[in-house]
Design a protein around this motif. Structure first.
Motif, PDB file in Angstrom:
ATOM      1  N   LEU A  82      16.033  50.955  50.165  1.00 43.53           N
ATOM      2  CA  LEU A  82      15.630  50.881  51.569  1.00 43.53           C
ATOM      3  C   LEU A  82      16.299  49.639  52.144  1.00 43.53           C
ATOM      4  O   LEU A  82      15.749  48.540  52.116  1.00 43.53           O
ATOM      5  CB  LEU A  82      14.104  50.780  51.693  1.00 43.53           C
ATOM      6  CG  LEU A  82      13.294  51.857  50.960  1.00 43.53           C
ATOM      7  CD1 LEU A  82      11.798  51.569  51.100  1.00 43.53           C
ATOM      8  CD2 LEU A  82      13.622  53.238  51.496  1.00 43.53           C
ATOM      9  N   ARG A 140      14.688  46.566  49.493  1.00 45.68           N
ATOM     10  CA  ARG A 140      13.493  47.283  49.041  1.00 45.68           C
ATOM     11  C   ARG A 140      13.924  48.592  48.396  1.00 45.68           C
ATOM     12  O   ARG A 140      14.947  49.191  48.797  1.00 45.68           O
ATOM     13  CB  ARG A 140      12.551  47.556  50.214  1.00 45.68           C
ATOM     14  CG  ARG A 140      12.186  46.308  51.021  1.00 45.68           C
ATOM     15  CD  ARG A 140      11.261  45.400  50.253  1.00 45.68           C
ATOM     16  NE  ARG A 140      11.051  44.121  50.949  1.00 45.68           N
ATOM     17  CZ  ARG A 140      10.131  43.224  50.587  1.00 45.68           C
ATOM     18  NH1 ARG A 140       9.361  43.454  49.525  1.00 45.68           N
ATOM     19  NH2 ARG A 140      10.002  42.100  51.265  1.00 45.68           N
ATOM     20  N   LEU A 150       6.931  47.358  50.233  1.00 43.80           N
ATOM     21  CA  LEU A 150       7.543  47.328  51.551  1.00 43.80           C
ATOM     22  C   LEU A 150       7.783  45.910  52.043  1.00 43.80           C
ATOM     23  O   LEU A 150       7.243  44.939  51.515  1.00 43.80           O
ATOM     24  CB  LEU A 150       6.676  48.084  52.562  1.00 43.80           C
ATOM     25  CG  LEU A 150       6.397  49.558  52.253  1.00 43.80           C
ATOM     26  CD1 LEU A 150       5.730  50.220  53.449  1.00 43.80           C
ATOM     27  CD2 LEU A 150       7.649  50.312  51.856  1.00 43.80           C
ATOM     28  N   SER A 151       8.570  45.828  53.117  1.00 40.49           N
ATOM     29  CA  SER A 151       8.902  44.547  53.731  1.00 40.49           C
ATOM     30  C   SER A 151       7.643  43.849  54.261  1.00 40.49           C
ATOM     31  O   SER A 151       6.671  44.502  54.642  1.00 40.49           O
ATOM     32  CB  SER A 151       9.881  44.764  54.882  1.00 40.49           C
ATOM     33  OG  SER A 151      10.053  43.588  55.640  1.00 40.49           O
ATOM     34  N   GLN A 209       8.672  47.484  58.359  1.00 44.30           N
ATOM     35  CA  GLN A 209       7.860  48.445  57.615  1.00 44.30           C
ATOM     36  C   GLN A 209       7.985  49.842  58.216  1.00 44.30           C
ATOM     37  O   GLN A 209       7.969  50.842  57.496  1.00 44.30           O
ATOM     38  CB  GLN A 209       6.398  48.006  57.614  1.00 44.30           C
ATOM     39  CG  GLN A 209       6.113  46.768  56.792  1.00 44.30           C
ATOM     40  CD  GLN A 209       4.665  46.330  56.904  1.00 44.30           C
ATOM     41  OE1 GLN A 209       3.821  47.034  57.468  1.00 44.30           O
ATOM     42  NE2 GLN A 209       4.361  45.148  56.379  1.00 44.30           N
ATOM     43  N   ASN A 221      11.035  51.282  56.848  1.00 44.20           N
ATOM     44  CA  ASN A 221      10.801  51.617  55.436  1.00 44.20           C
ATOM     45  C   ASN A 221      10.087  52.964  55.309  1.00 44.20           C
ATOM     46  O   ASN A 221      10.466  53.810  54.486  1.00 44.20           O
ATOM     47  CB  ASN A 221       9.951  50.541  54.761  1.00 44.20           C
ATOM     48  CG  ASN A 221      10.677  49.231  54.540  1.00 44.20           C
ATOM     49  OD1 ASN A 221      10.049  48.195  54.333  1.00 44.20           O
ATOM     50  ND2 ASN A 221      12.011  49.241  54.591  1.00 44.20           N
TER      51      ASN A 221
END
Length: 481
Positions: A127, A139, A161-162, A168, A171
């Motif tokens: 990601l 990610r 996730l971030s 996010q 993501n």
């Protein structure tokens, strides 16, 4: 000793804890190599055992450049029963170490899965951040297709996730596209979503099955290929009125959010969900092991100073309330870091003094043991086998004549004692040697405690954070089709 007994204990845990049908999953942020990893690992193994989990998803996993050499997932798997045969792991990022850090054995960090059920397929999807995103960390999605005892296939996705809210959203869009393009079925997504209480919008994409106009993630609607996907949050299904907070499992700031989640397709059913892993049991059961781990780290730092190694001796940053001294974090604020070999508590002299005291201690312990053996041996051979004779009550073993050897047979049986008497101190009567060794041992212990007072102070000046197995709780769910 704890490590030796861990596998049989875990085997018993799994026999009684595993439900035997459906799928039991856990997700846990293991907190990388923070504070006493060898000790925390034992608690993590114990937690996994109590859940009876079939699949364990782990985040913030550290690894060497070659994951086969040093990898926290491999270490945990090695401590589990042998039927945990499968694991999938992927490094996402390289770790940034503090300047002059000595130990950089775990330069990679990623996520992965350990499974006792067959992994029939696996894959990894990055990601990647957008150029304008502030979080530049890569990610990944770690995907594993597992088969349960009823031959049912599940597609399990582990994520981390971030931390950046808008990132996010992207993501989540990438995850939905991954699911639809791969045509995955019985999908379960679990891991650390970095969700904030006031920004649940990325998760809402999954729960609503669409991106609505009231959702700040609206701008990624074209990238989110949902195609009829609809998920539910396992915790909310079972505990709709409970917060289920899982972060932070620390004295400060305490529980304030629920980043650790297990999401599943709506057609799957949740039988149970729970949170485990607060610090109480870890603190009570492993406090002595924590102190011993800190003590060995200090001694290791002293050895490095003796070898002329220079640099930052801790494996990580000690945070806002601690300073790194001699390989351990000390609760004295964050402005007093001490680089080797310039730390007085663990310098070259400390190591030499420790070696000298250790040699003396071994010699005194050997002499004490010898005196006990001498008392029992001479007492038994000279006065019979009764308890009173062995203890020397029928005749005083202070008599030096009792140490003389008479008879060929007696000499053959007492070769050890005879050879030991090369040292003149061993010519003294048995009880003199015993009480003398005991007094010297007690004096040596008191003297050593005084000499190494600063080492002991560092050992016991523990940060509150160090008494927790992780800054997250473990989420455990039992899923059935």
């Amino acid at each position: 000793m704890i490590h030796v007994l861990m596998k049989p204990i875990l085997l018993v845990y799994f026999i009684f804890a595993n439900p035997g049908y459906g799928l039991s999953l856990s997700t846990y942020n293991i907190w990388n190599t923070m504070f006493n990893w060898p000790v925390r690992k034992l608690r993590i193994l114990e937690m996994i055992g109590t859940t009876g989990s079939d699949v364990i998803a782990l985040q913030e996993v550290r690894s060497s450049k070659d994951p086969k050499v040093a990898n926290q997932i491999v270490e945990i798997k090695a401590g589990l029963p042998s039927y945990f045969k499968w694991h999938v792991f992927k490094v996402a990022n390289n770790v940034s170490f503090i300047d002059q850090t000595i130990d950089t054995d775990y330069p990679g960090e990623g996520i992965g899965i350990i499974s006792r059920l067959p992994v029939v397929d696996s894959s990894v999807q990055y990601l990647l951040p957008h150029p304008r995103d502030p979080d530049k960390n890569k990610r990944v999605i770690v995907h594993a297709r597992v088969k349960d005892r009823d031959e049912t296939l599940y597609d399990i996705l582990v994520v981390h996730l971030s931390y950046y809210r808008q990132q996010q959203c992207r993501n989540i869009a990438d995850i939905t596209t991954f699911i639809t393009k791969r045509r995955l079925h019985n999908v379960i997504i679990l891991g650390d979503f970095n969700t904030y209480n006031d920004y649940n919008w990325p998760i809402e994409i999954f729960l609503r099955g669409r991106v609505t106009k009231d959702n700040p993630c609206w701008k990624v609607r074209k990238d989110a290929d949902l195609s009829g996907l609809h998920f539910k949050d396992a915790w909310l299904v079972v505990h709709p009125k409970e917060d289920g907070l899982s972060f932070s499992n620390m004295p400060s700031p305490g529980f304030e959010s629920r980043p650790d989640r297990i999401l599943m397709e709506s057609k799957l059913h949740v039988k149970s969900v729970k949170l485990i892993g607060n610090g109480d049991r870890y603190k009570q059961r492993y406090k002595a092991a924590i102190h011993w781990s800190r003590f060995t780290n200090i001694i290791q730092s002293a050895y490095l100073s003796y070898k002329g190694v220079t640099g930052y001796p801790c494996k990580h940053d000690c945070g806002p309330r601690g300073s790194c001294q001699c390989g351990v974090c000390v609760a004295i604020g964050n402005k007093q870091d001490c680089l080797l070999p310039n730390c007085d508590t663990c310098n070259n002299s400390t190591f030499k003094s420790l070696v000298a005291h250790s040699i003396l201690f071994v010699m005194v312990m050997f002499h004490l043991f010898y005196a006990i053996v001498l008392i029992l041996t001479i007492g038994a051979n000279s006065y019979g086998d009764t308890l009173y004779s062995i203890l020397g009550f029928k005749c005083c073993l202070f008599n030096p004549k009792l140490c003389k050897f008479r008879g060929t047979s007696f000499r053959r049986k007492q070769k050890f004692i005879k050879v030991s008497q090369v040292w003149p101190v061993f010519w003294l009567p048995p009880y003199v040697q015993f009480f003398g060794s005991l007094i010297v041992l007690l004096f040596l212990c008191m003297y050593t405690k005084t000499v190494f007072r600063t080492v002991l102070d560092l050992t016991y000046t523990v940060l509150d954070e160090e008494l927790f197995p992780s800054d997250h709780l473990m989420v455990v769910a039992h899923v059935i089709t």
